[in-house]
Design an enzyme around this catalytic site. Structure first.
Site, PDB file in Angstrom:
ATOM      1  N   GLY A  34       0.819  -1.204   0.000  1.00 47.22           N
ATOM      2  CA  GLY A  34       0.000   0.000   0.000  1.00 47.22           C
ATOM      3  C   GLY A  34       0.853   1.255   0.000  1.00 47.22           C
ATOM      4  N   LEU A  36       0.473   3.666  -2.031  1.00 51.12           N
ATOM      5  CA  LEU A  36       0.864   3.544  -3.442  1.00 51.12           C
ATOM      6  C   LEU A  36       1.328   4.881  -4.007  1.00 51.12           C
ATOM      7  CD1 LEU A  36      -2.047   1.234  -4.654  1.00 51.12           C
ATOM      8  CD2 LEU A  36       0.207   0.590  -3.760  1.00 51.12           C
ATOM      9  N   HIS A  40       4.414   2.122  -7.954  1.00 48.41           N
ATOM     10  CA  HIS A  40       3.497   0.973  -7.926  1.00 48.41           C
ATOM     11  C   HIS A  40       2.570   0.980  -9.152  1.00 48.41           C
ATOM     12  CE1 HIS A  40       4.163   1.618  -3.469  1.00 48.41           C
ATOM     13  NE2 HIS A  40       4.464   0.339  -3.585  1.00 48.41           N
ATOM     14  N   MET A 187      11.121   6.559  -6.713  1.00 44.49           N
ATOM     15  CA  MET A 187       9.866   6.666  -5.960  1.00 44.49           C
ATOM     16  C   MET A 187       9.873   5.630  -4.841  1.00 44.49           C
ATOM     17  SD  MET A 187       7.759   8.829  -7.418  1.00 44.49           S
ATOM     18  CE  MET A 187       7.735   9.764  -8.918  1.00 44.49           C
TER      19      MET A 187
END
Ligand code: PAF
Length: 283
Positions: A34, A36, A40, A187
Site C-alpha cells: 500500500g 501507493l 506501484h 519513488m
C-alpha cells in the site's frame, strides 16, 4: 473510473481468480504494502499489459519488519490507494488483515539462500524470510500467471525469482524498471518521511550511484569506487551509509569487470533509510 473489487479473504480471492481462469483470462499479480505511488502504478500498468486481469495485494507484512523498524508508522491509506488502483486499471484489490494471512498457530518459515546473502540481509537479517513467506503465500493464494516486482528493490526481485524457481511455483516473475522523479530520485513510500531539505539531498543519491557505475564500467577498482561513493554520500548529508556494493546482475555474486552488474546502496537520511540501485553496464 471503475473501482477495483475489494476482497479481504483468501477464499474470496480464489473464487474470483478461479472464475477469471474458467473464462480463459490471464491473470497478473502486483504484491504491495500500500501507500501507493507512481512506482506501484507503473507495475500495475505493466501487469495490465501482460494479462487481461490484474490483482493487487495491499498488505503491510509484519514478518518483514524487525521490532526496531517502522511497522506501526508505515503509511496506511486504503481509500486513496483504491482510487489510484482504479486510475491504473487494477481489477481486484486483495486487502487481507494480519489474522487472515497468519492464522493463529502459524509456524512456517522460508529462508532463501543465494541472492539474499549480504546487502540488505547484513542490516535486516530477518527481512527476506518475511518477504519470502508472504510472497510465497500470496502467489499460492492468487495463483496468477505472472507477477510484477519493481527493480527498485533489486535484491528482493532476485530473491523472489530464486524462491519461485526453487519451489517450482508456476508463475512468471517480471521485473519492472524503477520509476524516478524529474531529479532521478527513486519513488518510494518512505520518501513521504523526508522534509524539503532532505529531499534535496536524497535527489543526489542516484547521481552519485550513476557516476560510480560509469567509473566501474570504465575500469575503476570496485573497492575504491564504492568507498568513494560512500564518502560522497556522507559529504552531502547522509547520516550513515549501510552499503554501496557492485554485484553480478543475475546472481548478486561479487561483480567482475567485463560482466553485467548492478550497483546497490542503502543509506540513512536522518531517520529514513533509502535504497537505490543502478545498472553497471558491461564495458
Ligand atoms: O516490496 C514490497 O512492497 C514488499 O516487500 C512485498 C513484495 C509486497 C512483500 O510484502
Amino acid at each position: 473510473m471503475i473501482q477495483p473489487l475489494v476482497v479481504d479473504t483468501v477464499a474470496g480471492l480464489r473464487a474470483q481468480v478461479g472464475q477469471w481462469r474458467r473464462d480463459g483470462l490471464r491473470v497478473a499479480m502486483v504484491p504491495t504494502m500500500g501507500a501507493l505511488h507512481e512506482g506501484h502504478l507503473s507495475l500495475v500498468r505493466m501487469a495490465r499489459e501482460k494479462a487481461e486481469r490484474c490483482v493487487v495485494s495491499i498488505f503491510v507484512n509484519p514478518t518483514q519488519f524487525a521490532p526496531s523498524e517502522d511497522l506501526d508508522k508505515y503509511p496506511r491509506q486504503l481509500s486513496r490507494d483504491l482510487d489510484l488502483l482504479a486510475s491504473a486499471g487494477a481489477d481486484l484489490a486483495f486487502t487481507p488483515d494480519v489474522s487472515e494471512m497468519y492464522r493463529a498457530g502459524f509456524a512456517t518459515k522460508i529462508t532463501v539462500g543465494g541472492p539474499s546473502a549480504g546487502l540488505e540481509s547484513d542490516f535486516r537479517p530477518t527481512f527476506f524470510d518475511g518477504v519470502a513467506i508472504v510472497v510465497a503465500k500470496l502467489l499460492l493464494q492468487a495463483a496468477p500467471d505472472c507477477a510484477v516486482f519493481g527493480e527498485k528493490d533489486y535484491q528482493q526481485l532476485c530473491v523472489v525469482r530464486q524462491l519461485c524457481r526453487d519451489l517450482d511455483l508456476p508463475v512468471e516473475i517480471i521485473g519492472a524498471p524503477t520509476v524516478r522523479d524529474a531529479h532521478g530520485l527513486a519513488m518510494s513510500s518512505r520518501n513521504a518521511y523526508l522534509g524539503e531539505a532532505e529531499l534535496e539531498i536524497a535527489r543526489q543519491f542516484n547521481v552519485i550511484l550513476r557516476k560510480t557505475a560509469t567509473a566501474l564500467t570504465s575500469g575503476a577498482d570496485p573497492n575504491g569506487a564504492t568507498a568513494e561513493a560512500r564518502l560522497a554520500l556522507l559529504a552531502i548529508g547522509f547520516r550513515k551509509v549501510d552499503y554501496v556494493e557492485a554485484r553480478a546482475s543475475l546472481t548478486l555474486a561479487p561483480w567482475r569487470h567485463g560482466s553485467a552488474g548492478r550497483l546497490l546502496a542503502a543509506a540513512w537520511l536522518g531517520n529514513t533509510r533509502l535504497i537505490d540501485n543502478v545498472e553497471v553496464p558491461a564495458a
